[in-house]
Design a protein around this motif. Sequence first.
Motif, PDB file in Angstrom:
ATOM      1  N   SER A  70      68.787  13.040 -14.268  1.00  0.00           N
ATOM      2  CA  SER A  70      67.325  12.932 -14.373  1.00  0.00           C
ATOM      3  C   SER A  70      66.933  11.811 -15.335  1.00  0.00           C
ATOM      4  CB  SER A  70      66.718  14.263 -14.835  1.00  0.00           C
ATOM      5  OG  SER A  70      66.865  15.243 -13.832  1.00  0.00           O
ATOM      6  N   TRP A  71      67.678  11.684 -16.436  1.00  0.00           N
ATOM      7  CA  TRP A  71      67.398  10.644 -17.435  1.00  0.00           C
ATOM      8  C   TRP A  71      67.455   9.256 -16.794  1.00  0.00           C
ATOM      9  CZ3 TRP A  71      65.609  10.683 -22.278  1.00  0.00           C
ATOM     10  CH2 TRP A  71      65.736   9.518 -23.030  1.00  0.00           C
ATOM     11  N   TYR A  72      68.405   9.076 -15.880  1.00  0.00           N
ATOM     12  CA  TYR A  72      68.549   7.779 -15.207  1.00  0.00           C
ATOM     13  C   TYR A  72      67.750   7.702 -13.904  1.00  0.00           C
ATOM     14  CZ  TYR A  72      72.012   6.397 -18.630  1.00  0.00           C
ATOM     15  OH  TYR A  72      72.629   6.061 -19.815  1.00  0.00           O
ATOM     16  N   ASP A  73      66.785   8.604 -13.749  1.00  0.00           N
ATOM     17  CA  ASP A  73      65.849   8.598 -12.602  1.00  0.00           C
ATOM     18  C   ASP A  73      66.528   8.713 -11.239  1.00  0.00           C
ATOM     19  OD1 ASP A  73      63.516   8.446 -14.143  1.00  0.00           O
ATOM     20  OD2 ASP A  73      63.734   6.272 -14.352  1.00  0.00           O
ATOM     21  N   LEU A  74      67.668   9.379 -11.199  1.00  0.00           N
ATOM     22  CA  LEU A  74      68.318   9.609  -9.915  1.00  0.00           C
ATOM     23  C   LEU A  74      67.971  10.984  -9.357  1.00  0.00           C
ATOM     24  CD1 LEU A  74      71.824   8.112 -10.712  1.00  0.00           C
ATOM     25  CD2 LEU A  74      70.059   7.139  -9.258  1.00  0.00           C
ATOM     26  N   LEU A  75      67.511  11.871 -10.230  1.00  0.00           N
ATOM     27  CA  LEU A  75      67.212  13.240  -9.851  1.00  0.00           C
ATOM     28  C   LEU A  75      65.885  13.634 -10.489  1.00  0.00           C
ATOM     29  CD1 LEU A  75      68.501  15.791  -8.482  1.00  0.00           C
ATOM     30  CD2 LEU A  75      69.389  16.381 -10.741  1.00  0.00           C
ATOM     31  N   PRO A  76      64.940  14.189  -9.705  1.00  0.00           N
ATOM     32  CA  PRO A  76      63.661  14.600 -10.312  1.00  0.00           C
ATOM     33  C   PRO A  76      63.876  15.638 -11.414  1.00  0.00           C
ATOM     34  CG  PRO A  76      63.546  14.684  -7.906  1.00  0.00           C
ATOM     35  CD  PRO A  76      64.986  14.451  -8.260  1.00  0.00           C
ATOM     36  N   ALA A 135      65.064  21.199 -14.168  1.00  0.00           N
ATOM     37  CA  ALA A 135      64.407  22.327 -14.834  1.00  0.00           C
ATOM     38  C   ALA A 135      64.618  23.629 -14.064  1.00  0.00           C
ATOM     39  CB  ALA A 135      62.917  22.041 -14.994  1.00  0.00           C
ATOM     40  N   VAL A 136      64.471  23.596 -12.745  1.00  0.00           N
ATOM     41  CA  VAL A 136      64.630  24.806 -11.925  1.00  0.00           C
ATOM     42  C   VAL A 136      66.061  25.336 -12.033  1.00  0.00           C
ATOM     43  CG1 VAL A 136      64.746  25.646  -9.529  1.00  0.00           C
ATOM     44  CG2 VAL A 136      62.758  24.351 -10.300  1.00  0.00           C
ATOM     45  N   ILE A 137      67.044  24.445 -11.876  1.00  0.00           N
ATOM     46  CA  ILE A 137      68.443  24.881 -11.908  1.00  0.00           C
ATOM     47  C   ILE A 137      68.817  25.415 -13.294  1.00  0.00           C
ATOM     48  CG2 ILE A 137      70.855  24.123 -11.746  1.00  0.00           C
ATOM     49  CD1 ILE A 137      69.982  22.256  -9.459  1.00  0.00           C
ATOM     50  N   LEU A 138      68.432  24.690 -14.348  1.00  0.00           N
ATOM     51  CA  LEU A 138      68.793  25.137 -15.694  1.00  0.00           C
ATOM     52  C   LEU A 138      68.078  26.431 -16.073  1.00  0.00           C
ATOM     53  CD1 LEU A 138      69.109  21.824 -17.749  1.00  0.00           C
ATOM     54  CD2 LEU A 138      70.890  23.199 -16.675  1.00  0.00           C
ATOM     55  N   ALA A 139      66.812  26.574 -15.663  1.00  0.00           N
ATOM     56  CA  ALA A 139      66.088  27.817 -15.950  1.00  0.00           C
ATOM     57  C   ALA A 139      66.773  28.995 -15.270  1.00  0.00           C
ATOM     58  CB  ALA A 139      64.638  27.700 -15.492  1.00  0.00           C
ATOM     59  N   ARG A 140      67.195  28.800 -14.031  1.00  0.00           N
ATOM     60  CA  ARG A 140      67.890  29.871 -13.297  1.00  0.00           C
ATOM     61  C   ARG A 140      69.217  30.201 -13.977  1.00  0.00           C
ATOM     62  NH1 ARG A 140      72.867  31.342 -11.084  1.00  0.00           N
ATOM     63  NH2 ARG A 140      72.655  32.284  -9.054  1.00  0.00           N
ATOM     64  N   GLU A 141      69.996  29.163 -14.326  1.00  0.00           N
ATOM     65  CA  GLU A 141      71.312  29.397 -14.919  1.00  0.00           C
ATOM     66  C   GLU A 141      71.193  30.130 -16.257  1.00  0.00           C
ATOM     67  OE1 GLU A 141      73.950  28.991 -13.288  1.00  0.00           O
ATOM     68  OE2 GLU A 141      73.349  27.624 -11.716  1.00  0.00           O
ATOM     69  N   LEU A 142      70.287  29.671 -17.110  1.00  0.00           N
ATOM     70  CA  LEU A 142      70.123  30.310 -18.418  1.00  0.00           C
ATOM     71  C   LEU A 142      69.530  31.708 -18.275  1.00  0.00           C
ATOM     72  CD1 LEU A 142      68.845  27.203 -20.416  1.00  0.00           C
ATOM     73  CD2 LEU A 142      71.138  28.213 -20.467  1.00  0.00           C
ATOM     74  N   GLY A 143      68.602  31.863 -17.333  1.00  0.00           N
ATOM     75  CA  GLY A 143      67.982  33.165 -17.096  1.00  0.00           C
ATOM     76  C   GLY A 143      68.979  34.199 -16.612  1.00  0.00           C
TER      77      GLY A 143
END
Length: 193
Positions: free
Chosen positions: A98-104, A109-117
Amino acid sequence: MTGAESTVVARVPVLNAANGLTALRLVLVPVFAATVVASGMTHAGWRMAACLIFVVASVTDLVDGWIARRFKLVTSVGKVADPIADKALTGAALVLLSWYDLLPWWVTAVILARELGITALRFWVIRHGVIAASRGGKIKTALQILAITWYLWPMPAALSVVAPWIMGAAVIVTVLTGFDYIAQALRLRRPHP
């Protein structure tokens, strides 16, 4: 001596092959991140190196689990360290893409929120039972690894357009399996008559 007194409980050493692979994966996370930064996601050689490090680290996740189960080397340390290593590796990859603008950023945010949740949910119900990884969860992991690998490798333009489709499938399976884990957790927490 009675039968109960003669029963010996085998202690699993914390320093074992499965935990060693988990530790290796944790060590590879900053190495992977440094390699991505060195590439700037523009230098093909560094991108290939970052991709190979990511793949090796991802494979250690499959191998350490197999070794732990096959040779009965499951430890409390491994149960905690393994998901931390997984989240650290995947999280670092997603944030950097995401930092390098290859991924929105919303995908990250969705994937990390799910994983941490889901990790928090597992700890919430641990006294009532274990939420085991489902087949959907394994498919989710495979899709995420494939998508990240596709983004990292310097693909020709004609093939690079495939990455968002793989990641789209990964996001859908990630969200759906998240709901499945929530349902399992609620069943475990429900008072039994």
